[in-house]
Design a protein around this motif. Structure first.
Motif, PDB file in Angstrom:
ATOM      1  N   ASP A  42       0.814  -1.211   0.000  1.00 35.71           N
ATOM      2  CA  ASP A  42       0.000   0.000   0.000  1.00 35.71           C
ATOM      3  C   ASP A  42       0.850   1.264   0.000  1.00 35.71           C
ATOM      4  O   ASP A  42       0.323   2.375   0.107  1.00 35.71           O
ATOM      5  CB  ASP A  42      -0.955   0.016   1.192  1.00 35.71           C
ATOM      6  N   GLY A  43       2.173   1.115  -0.076  1.00 29.16           N
ATOM      7  CA  GLY A  43       3.056   2.272  -0.113  1.00 29.16           C
ATOM      8  C   GLY A  43       3.366   2.873   1.242  1.00 29.16           C
ATOM      9  O   GLY A  43       4.031   3.912   1.321  1.00 29.16           O
ATOM     10  N   ASN A 130       7.524   5.982 -11.106  1.00 30.13           N
ATOM     11  CA  ASN A 130       7.371   7.394 -10.765  1.00 30.13           C
ATOM     12  C   ASN A 130       6.303   7.569  -9.697  1.00 30.13           C
ATOM     13  O   ASN A 130       5.716   6.592  -9.213  1.00 30.13           O
ATOM     14  CB  ASN A 130       7.097   8.239 -12.015  1.00 30.13           C
ATOM     15  N   ALA A 131       6.008   8.816  -9.345  1.00 32.54           N
ATOM     16  CA  ALA A 131       5.071   9.100  -8.255  1.00 32.54           C
ATOM     17  C   ALA A 131       3.627   8.838  -8.641  1.00 32.54           C
ATOM     18  O   ALA A 131       2.738   8.861  -7.782  1.00 32.54           O
ATOM     19  CB  ALA A 131       5.245  10.539  -7.772  1.00 32.54           C
ATOM     20  N   THR A 161       3.000  -2.922  -6.901  1.00 33.94           N
ATOM     21  CA  THR A 161       3.603  -1.660  -6.494  1.00 33.94           C
ATOM     22  C   THR A 161       2.534  -0.722  -5.961  1.00 33.94           C
ATOM     23  O   THR A 161       1.369  -0.787  -6.381  1.00 33.94           O
ATOM     24  CB  THR A 161       4.320  -0.965  -7.676  1.00 33.94           C
ATOM     25  N   ALA A 162       2.929   0.159  -5.048  1.00 28.84           N
ATOM     26  CA  ALA A 162       2.027   1.192  -4.546  1.00 28.84           C
ATOM     27  C   ALA A 162       2.844   2.395  -4.120  1.00 28.84           C
ATOM     28  O   ALA A 162       3.942   2.267  -3.568  1.00 28.84           O
ATOM     29  CB  ALA A 162       1.190   0.671  -3.368  1.00 28.84           C
ATOM     30  N   VAL A 163       2.310   3.581  -4.403  1.00 29.46           N
ATOM     31  CA  VAL A 163       2.962   4.839  -4.059  1.00 29.46           C
ATOM     32  C   VAL A 163       2.111   5.577  -3.033  1.00 29.46           C
ATOM     33  O   VAL A 163       0.877   5.584  -3.128  1.00 29.46           O
ATOM     34  CB  VAL A 163       3.160   5.708  -5.314  1.00 29.46           C
ATOM     35  N   TRP A 179       7.532  11.359  -1.081  1.00 30.14           N
ATOM     36  CA  TRP A 179       6.730  10.221  -1.505  1.00 30.14           C
ATOM     37  C   TRP A 179       7.466   8.930  -1.192  1.00 30.14           C
ATOM     38  O   TRP A 179       8.686   8.920  -1.014  1.00 30.14           O
ATOM     39  CB  TRP A 179       6.352  10.305  -2.971  1.00 30.14           C
ATOM     40  N   SER A 180       6.696   7.862  -1.043  1.00 27.93           N
ATOM     41  CA  SER A 180       7.256   6.541  -0.757  1.00 27.93           C
ATOM     42  C   SER A 180       6.686   5.544  -1.740  1.00 27.93           C
ATOM     43  O   SER A 180       5.602   5.732  -2.295  1.00 27.93           O
ATOM     44  CB  SER A 180       6.945   6.108   0.688  1.00 27.93           C
TER      45      SER A 180
END
Length: 350
Positions: A42-43, A130-131, A161-163, A179-180
């Protein structure tokens, strides 16, 4: 920026990244432990496993000298099915424009992962995100210096993937924190490039991370890469975990060492880079020198002292090209690098 490894109960982690060996800075090391709970991509990295995992050292400029403007750090974990990554990036202006998978993501600010399971500098993987959580995954048969096939259609099947943006993306009216990104890569896909064909439990892989960051312009509230007075894009910043020494991520011999411990996250073990790896760095230094010689005839590699041992590499030409090799005084193995840059090991008598 181009497109395209004994258990122990001591607390001390052995870092080797501060001194020089034959003009080669010792790459960074990291111990990745097994998860203790289920990871939800979930980032945010809220799980106990992530809280127990060690942060990497802070990223440095790719050449290993300048301190980056913004902080970047990563963590790693693994279980029987996936390899996990979590990165946090300070950034007061989180922006991204690219939404098409497998486009050139580093034209935006991005986070990148490079993975060479065998450590032979061939058959390795690159991942960018990217973000906006747009990804680019590709497979390279060799570094660019050796004229590879770049398999852009290769995908990490089952990739998650999750940002998480700490602020508001693409909004110039506020200041963001950063951001993560959280990533789960299935072993089934990663093992495709590993000649051993098995999980690297209590073994190491060569891995590096990069963060590309651009100066930006704003036009009608829209972010874009900044240009100079002649209309050319200003060069990007390349911030990495383990310094490359050159502005080129595609010299895998410089990548870091990730050791996959069978112990659970929260454990403390030590990992030291094997002696033969020091010889490898020296051989690659000589390999790069030899490649640049116009006349290689009668070239000889001088003996050198590695970790208190004298090694005497030899350079040989043959009908299909050339190679540089040496017998390791530590293992008795024959270590060699072919003309096309591939590292090879032949088992010796020790």
């Amino acid at each position: 920026m181009n497109s395209l490894q004994k258990k122990c109960t001591v607390f001390t982690f052995l870092w080797l990244g501060v001194f020089m060996v034959q003009s080669q800075k010792v790459p960074k090391s990291y111990v990745a432990y097994q998860t203790v709970d289920t990871i939800s991509i979930d980032g945010k990295a809220n799980e106990k496993s992530w809280k127990n995992a060690e942060w990497s050292t802070r990223f440095i400029d790719i050449e290993g000298v300048k301190e980056p403007t913004y902080k970047t750090q990563v963590k790693m974990l693994w279980d029987k099915t996936h390899l996990y990554f979590y990165a946090e990036m300070e950034e007061p202006h989180v922006w991204a424009t690219l939404t098409q998978r497998d486009t050139v993501i580093f034209y935006n600010n991005d986070f990148e992962i490079f993975i060479d399971p065998d450590g032979d500098t061939h058959e390795y993987m690159e991942f960018e995100v990217n973000a906006l959580n747009t990804v680019w995954d590709l497979f390279l048969t060799k570094p660019y210096r050796n004229h590879p096939k770049v398999i852009d259609g290769w995908d990490i099947n089952g990739l998650q993937t999750a940002v998480n943006v700490k602020g508001t993306i693409n909004n110039a009216k506020d200041t963001d924190t950063g951001w993560s990104v959280e990533i789960a890569m299935p072993w089934n896909a990663l093992l495709e490039a590993n000649s051993k064909g098995k999980l690297p439990m209590n073994e190491f892989w060569r891995i590096n991370f990069s963060r590309v960051n651009w100066d930006f312009d704003l036009h009608n509230g829209r972010y874009s890469r900044k240009k100079d007075k002649k209309g050319k894009f200003l060069p990007e910043y390349n911030w990495v975990w383990s310094p490359q020494g050159v502005i080129n991520m595609h010299e895998p011999e410089h990548w870091g060492y990730v050791y996959f411990s069978e112990q659970p996250a929260g454990s403390k073990i030590s990992f030291s880079i094997p002696e033969d790896e020091y010889i490898k760095w020296f051989l690659f230094k000589k390999y790069r020198e030899i490649r640049n010689l116009e006349n290689k005839e009668n070239f000889k590699v001088s003996p050198s002292n590695i970790m208190g041992k004298t090694i005497s590499p030899v350079f040989k030409e043959h009908s299909l090209g050339w190679y540089v090799q040496v017998i390791s005084p530590f293992t008795g193995d024959v270590l060699s690098i072919r003309e096309d840059g591939k590292f090879q090991r032949s088992r010796g008598e020790k």
